[in-house]
Design a protein around this motif. Structure first.
Motif, PDB file in Angstrom:
ATOM      1  N   SER B 153       0.823  -1.212   0.000  1.00  0.00           N
ATOM      2  CA  SER B 153       0.000   0.000   0.000  1.00  0.00           C
ATOM      3  C   SER B 153       0.852   1.255   0.000  1.00  0.00           C
ATOM      4  O   SER B 153       2.014   1.239   0.415  1.00  0.00           O
ATOM      5  CB  SER B 153      -0.929   0.018   1.214  1.00  0.00           C
ATOM      6  OG  SER B 153      -0.157   0.041   2.394  1.00  0.00           O
ATOM      7  N   LEU B 206      -0.560  10.138  -7.552  1.00  0.00           N
ATOM      8  CA  LEU B 206      -0.913   8.755  -7.207  1.00  0.00           C
ATOM      9  C   LEU B 206      -0.809   7.854  -8.433  1.00  0.00           C
ATOM     10  O   LEU B 206      -0.334   6.716  -8.344  1.00  0.00           O
ATOM     11  CB  LEU B 206      -2.337   8.702  -6.634  1.00  0.00           C
ATOM     12  CG  LEU B 206      -2.778   7.309  -6.151  1.00  0.00           C
ATOM     13  CD1 LEU B 206      -1.955   6.885  -4.936  1.00  0.00           C
ATOM     14  CD2 LEU B 206      -4.264   7.278  -5.807  1.00  0.00           C
ATOM     15  N   GLN B 207      -1.244   8.363  -9.572  1.00  0.00           N
ATOM     16  CA  GLN B 207      -1.165   7.559 -10.797  1.00  0.00           C
ATOM     17  C   GLN B 207       0.280   7.150 -11.070  1.00  0.00           C
ATOM     18  O   GLN B 207       0.566   5.990 -11.371  1.00  0.00           O
ATOM     19  CB  GLN B 207      -1.726   8.371 -11.978  1.00  0.00           C
ATOM     20  CG  GLN B 207      -2.026   7.554 -13.234  1.00  0.00           C
ATOM     21  CD  GLN B 207      -0.793   7.186 -14.041  1.00  0.00           C
ATOM     22  OE1 GLN B 207       0.276   7.776 -13.895  1.00  0.00           O
ATOM     23  NE2 GLN B 207      -0.940   6.177 -14.895  1.00  0.00           N
ATOM     24  N   ALA B 210       1.594   4.701  -8.231  1.00  0.00           N
ATOM     25  CA  ALA B 210       0.947   3.385  -8.224  1.00  0.00           C
ATOM     26  C   ALA B 210       1.366   2.578  -9.453  1.00  0.00           C
ATOM     27  O   ALA B 210       1.608   1.366  -9.359  1.00  0.00           O
ATOM     28  CB  ALA B 210      -0.570   3.542  -8.164  1.00  0.00           C
ATOM     29  N   VAL B 218      -2.146   2.341 -14.288  1.00  0.00           N
ATOM     30  CA  VAL B 218      -3.373   2.756 -13.622  1.00  0.00           C
ATOM     31  C   VAL B 218      -4.010   3.851 -14.483  1.00  0.00           C
ATOM     32  O   VAL B 218      -3.472   4.951 -14.577  1.00  0.00           O
ATOM     33  CB  VAL B 218      -3.053   3.315 -12.213  1.00  0.00           C
ATOM     34  CG1 VAL B 218      -4.308   3.839 -11.545  1.00  0.00           C
ATOM     35  CG2 VAL B 218      -2.369   2.258 -11.357  1.00  0.00           C
ATOM     36  N   ILE B 223      -9.138   6.549 -11.213  1.00  0.00           N
ATOM     37  CA  ILE B 223      -8.860   6.937  -9.820  1.00  0.00           C
ATOM     38  C   ILE B 223     -10.051   7.734  -9.282  1.00  0.00           C
ATOM     39  O   ILE B 223     -10.498   8.691  -9.909  1.00  0.00           O
ATOM     40  CB  ILE B 223      -7.570   7.790  -9.728  1.00  0.00           C
ATOM     41  CG1 ILE B 223      -6.368   6.968 -10.212  1.00  0.00           C
ATOM     42  CG2 ILE B 223      -7.344   8.291  -8.308  1.00  0.00           C
ATOM     43  CD1 ILE B 223      -5.055   7.754 -10.266  1.00  0.00           C
ATOM     44  N   ALA B 252      -3.322   4.004  -2.513  1.00  0.00           N
ATOM     45  CA  ALA B 252      -3.329   2.860  -3.435  1.00  0.00           C
ATOM     46  C   ALA B 252      -3.032   1.618  -2.611  1.00  0.00           C
ATOM     47  O   ALA B 252      -2.050   1.577  -1.870  1.00  0.00           O
ATOM     48  CB  ALA B 252      -2.282   3.037  -4.528  1.00  0.00           C
ATOM     49  N   GLN B 254      -3.097  -2.744  -2.767  1.00  0.00           N
ATOM     50  CA  GLN B 254      -3.326  -3.962  -3.545  1.00  0.00           C
ATOM     51  C   GLN B 254      -3.857  -5.034  -2.605  1.00  0.00           C
ATOM     52  O   GLN B 254      -3.248  -5.327  -1.574  1.00  0.00           O
ATOM     53  CB  GLN B 254      -2.033  -4.424  -4.195  1.00  0.00           C
ATOM     54  CG  GLN B 254      -2.256  -5.586  -5.156  1.00  0.00           C
ATOM     55  CD  GLN B 254      -1.494  -5.399  -6.453  1.00  0.00           C
ATOM     56  OE1 GLN B 254      -0.314  -5.088  -6.441  1.00  0.00           O
ATOM     57  NE2 GLN B 254      -2.161  -5.582  -7.576  1.00  0.00           N
ATOM     58  N   LEU B 259      -6.665  -3.441  -7.231  1.00  0.00           N
ATOM     59  CA  LEU B 259      -6.006  -2.246  -6.733  1.00  0.00           C
ATOM     60  C   LEU B 259      -7.036  -1.178  -6.387  1.00  0.00           C
ATOM     61  O   LEU B 259      -7.843  -0.784  -7.223  1.00  0.00           O
ATOM     62  CB  LEU B 259      -5.053  -1.710  -7.808  1.00  0.00           C
ATOM     63  CG  LEU B 259      -4.150  -0.562  -7.379  1.00  0.00           C
ATOM     64  CD1 LEU B 259      -3.108  -1.024  -6.377  1.00  0.00           C
ATOM     65  CD2 LEU B 259      -3.456   0.047  -8.599  1.00  0.00           C
ATOM     66  N   ALA B 261      -7.533   2.625  -5.819  1.00  0.00           N
ATOM     67  CA  ALA B 261      -6.811   3.856  -6.158  1.00  0.00           C
ATOM     68  C   ALA B 261      -7.759   5.017  -5.948  1.00  0.00           C
ATOM     69  O   ALA B 261      -8.733   5.163  -6.681  1.00  0.00           O
ATOM     70  CB  ALA B 261      -6.321   3.799  -7.600  1.00  0.00           C
ATOM     71  N   ILE B 342      -8.522  -2.163 -11.354  1.00  0.00           N
ATOM     72  CA  ILE B 342      -8.917  -1.203 -10.325  1.00  0.00           C
ATOM     73  C   ILE B 342     -10.205  -1.668  -9.657  1.00  0.00           C
ATOM     74  O   ILE B 342     -11.182  -1.993 -10.323  1.00  0.00           O
ATOM     75  CB  ILE B 342      -9.140   0.205 -10.921  1.00  0.00           C
ATOM     76  CG1 ILE B 342      -7.910   0.650 -11.728  1.00  0.00           C
ATOM     77  CG2 ILE B 342      -9.471   1.205  -9.819  1.00  0.00           C
ATOM     78  CD1 ILE B 342      -6.671   0.884 -10.936  1.00  0.00           C
TER      79      ILE B 342
END
Lengths: 434, 434
Positions: B153, B206-207, B210, B218, B223, B252, B254, B259, B261, B342
């Protein structure tokens, strides 16, 4: 599929962790590197000991030389510890143009310069991420992340055992000896705790970090080292009342061309991020001239965090070799020929916490403050704790910034007063700001 | 002395910082790299604008193509921002086999996959440390430090503007609009603050993180993004009373091959390290399967911290080229062909904070809890704040873990009750543990 062959020397806790991690995450690693990391040989003094991982017995040998001499092995991973055999094997690995990965902080703190230079001369890599704060990628941050920065200071909680003991003392208000015994029972402290609680382990890590950050060799014996044995539960409580926490800190600061390098317990303000670092965790606060303040936090020890760092070094070297098998190693960061100019401890400036155990009678305070004043030390606050005529009560003082030499002279004089019945406790206060 | 020639596209705040840093720490960099980083050309739309650094006017040009086409240039540094011109120039740089360094998070979050793949195909490096959290060496930590770890995470405070606003709201108990206006006046927030306060900037970061951490692309539009505009001063106060702080988090995780997000404000326990991250600072908490928990903290933006990260990328590529001028670039970490799976937001599980504005009359609570109960949501605590018959008073509830879809259905039903006079405030609670 190309592969990189490694030889492991020493298969105790960390060595077993490395074997385990390569077994468990080997496919992931292969995906990320574009090739396979293969353990070719493992040398250990005891090839029959119980480990928490299944090790293929045909890989094990008691003959380290056979591993060092194996021409198929690209990377030697030294996980023996200590400075005797380990030094000999590390030298030999480098001289045989093997890349070297080591988690051995004691070795690097005392023989690092020789090893870095040998690696550079032999054009092989030397990876030592695991030598400082286990899995926290601190060496990498220093070498690569801060490559454009002039480092100004490093302040870290780098020994998990001490931090566990101090955190537990703070939370449970129990004395050092009792908490140490408990930590030993839980396996958080060694049977012989000296390396940890006397600050030596922290000084090893500071030596490695400071040499790297400031690009000049810090002689290990020039680091001022104090441990945490003398911290009394009452000091923790008084510090708390004043808005501070007590932590064992490793400190390196460059000022006017001189380097302060010291390990000692210190009071830090409770609203400081480092004050919130509890238990066995480590955290290192670094200030660079461009990047400003950074902090790195994580588990500074333990089988798998340390193995994670060891394997990250193996992977970095492997990635280079898989990319170009004839590639020379990445040289360690340059270290100047001149040693770092270490500032004399006596001229270091700090604010101080004092706990003076003095007989509760009139005139005592004026004698103590008189000594401090004549040594150029002025006070921020004075609190007498309790009241018990004719017996020793603690007087807690916080000073303005003063010079260490002046403080040491004052302490000598204060402790010679007939009204003072025990050595005065003196702790530095560290501000840790942006 | 060997040298590496760079061309800079865009010389605004960050570009000027890069020029400044290379001027000021160029000697240090040369010492560390064994060669010189030389700025050969700088393209900018306005070559006459005032900068806080002296730029040699002969280096400046308005013609970016001339920089991209210069055969002497090894590394193109894209600091234009946005996704139009920047994308075109980045594509062109890579297609011309120039190594690329960029701080452009919006570009990478939306066109990163194309750029990473082009870089890999052209065998050049792409450095983007500065795209996430300025000077904090987070990309490096993900790529190299955690190479042996399966990331579980990532939970981060990755937008300094939002953190400044929330911290100030917490400390001064003032409303969002007032604090935002003040932040704008101080230059901590843009005139158009939407990218920051609506969570888009956090989602960009974050994109990038992750995709790197989990090795699967991602899609940015998958998201889930919520900003902080709707946070009321009262929510911050109630959270505080319950022992929490409100932060805008980028998350994020898993779990079972899926995932999560998401970017949204959340309550975090006050004794959590992230709760102590104040002002414009950023911090990212990462959990790996071997290394355990790590946290990285620092200034996530600003001219010099960002420049520090940009130059660290330039230095890493330069080090490789100085070492071996024919070296191919280090490929970006592999990203699988399949997109990350996702998790549907409706099936994410969380604990919740609710502030329901309901008319203070008998029976209200039973109707609200009835709706929650019939949606499988049970409560940890309910506190009615104030008492004012026949007018709306806040009822603050903390729930046990529940499913997002159930919560959304409950909110629809609750807000349709005639006794509820305003939309209910619903915030997730994030535990952030080892």
């Amino acid at each position: 599929m190309k592969s990189i062959q490694i030889g492991i020397l020493g298969c105790g806790t960390v060595g077993s962790g490395v074997v385990k991690l390569i077994q468990e995450n080997g496919d992931l690693l292969q995906q990320r590197l574009g090739g396979r990391v293969v353990i070719r040989r493992i040398a250990d003094v005891d090839i029959h000991r119980r480990r928490n991982v299944e090790v293929d017995p045909t890989l094990l040998t008691t003959d380290a030389t056979a591993v060092l001499e194996d021409p198929e092995i690209d990377i030697i991973v030294e996980l023996i510890g200590g400075c005797d055999v380990a030094l000999r094997f590390c030298r030999e690995a480098l001289n045989r143009k093997k890349h070297l990965v080591t988690a051995n902080k004691a070795l690097l703190a005392t023989h690092g310069l020789e090893l870095y230079r040998t690696a550079a001369a032999q054009r092989v890599s030397i990876g030592f991420e695991a030598s400082v704060c286990g899995g926290i990628p601190l060496i990498r941050a220093m070498k690569d992340g801060l490559v454009a920065d002039r480092v100004r200071s490093i302040i870290g909680i780098v020994n998990g055992t001490c931090n566990y003991i101090l955190t537990t003392m703070t939370e449970s208000k129990r004395p050092f000896a009792e908490v140490l015994a408990e930590a030993q029972a839980h396996g958080y402290a060694e049977a012989n705790p000296s390396f940890d609680v006397d600050g030596i382990d922290s000084a090893h890590k500071l030596q490695i970090l400071a040499t790297l950050a400031f690009g000049a060799y810090v002689p290990f014996d020039r680091i001022h080292v104090e441990g945490i044995r003398q911290i009394d539960a009452s000091d923790i409580e008084y510090a708390r009342e004043l808005g501070y926490r007590i932590k064992l800190l490793a400190i390196a600061k460059q000022r006017n061309g001189e380097l302060e390098a010291r390990v000692h317990p210190a009071l830090i303000p409770e609203d400081n991020l480092l004050a919130a670092v509890g238990g066995v965790h480590n955290a290192v606060y670094v200030v660079g001239d461009a990047v400003g303040s950074l902090m790195f936090y994580g588990r500074g020890a333990g089988q798998m965090p340390t193995a994670s760092a060891v394997v990250s070094d193996i992977a970095e070297i492997a990635r280079g070799l898989l990319h170009d098998p004839t590639a020379r190693g990445v040289p360690p960061p340059p270290i100047s020929d001149a040693e770092a100019k270490i500032k004399d401890m006596a001229s270091v400036r700090s604010c101080y916490y004092l706990r003076i155990m003095a007989i509760d009678k009139p005139g005592v305070l004026s004698r103590v403050t008189g000594i401090l004043g004549s040594n150029n030390i002025s006070l921020v606050s004075v609190i007498q704790k309790g009241r018990e005529e004719q017996s020793a009560v603690p007087i807690v003082m916080m000073t303005h910034e003063a010079v260490e030499g002046d403080m040491q002279r004052s302490l000598l004089a204060i402790d010679q007063l007939d009204v003072v019945d025990r050595p005065t406790m003196c702790l530095r206060v560290e501000g840790v700001t942006d």
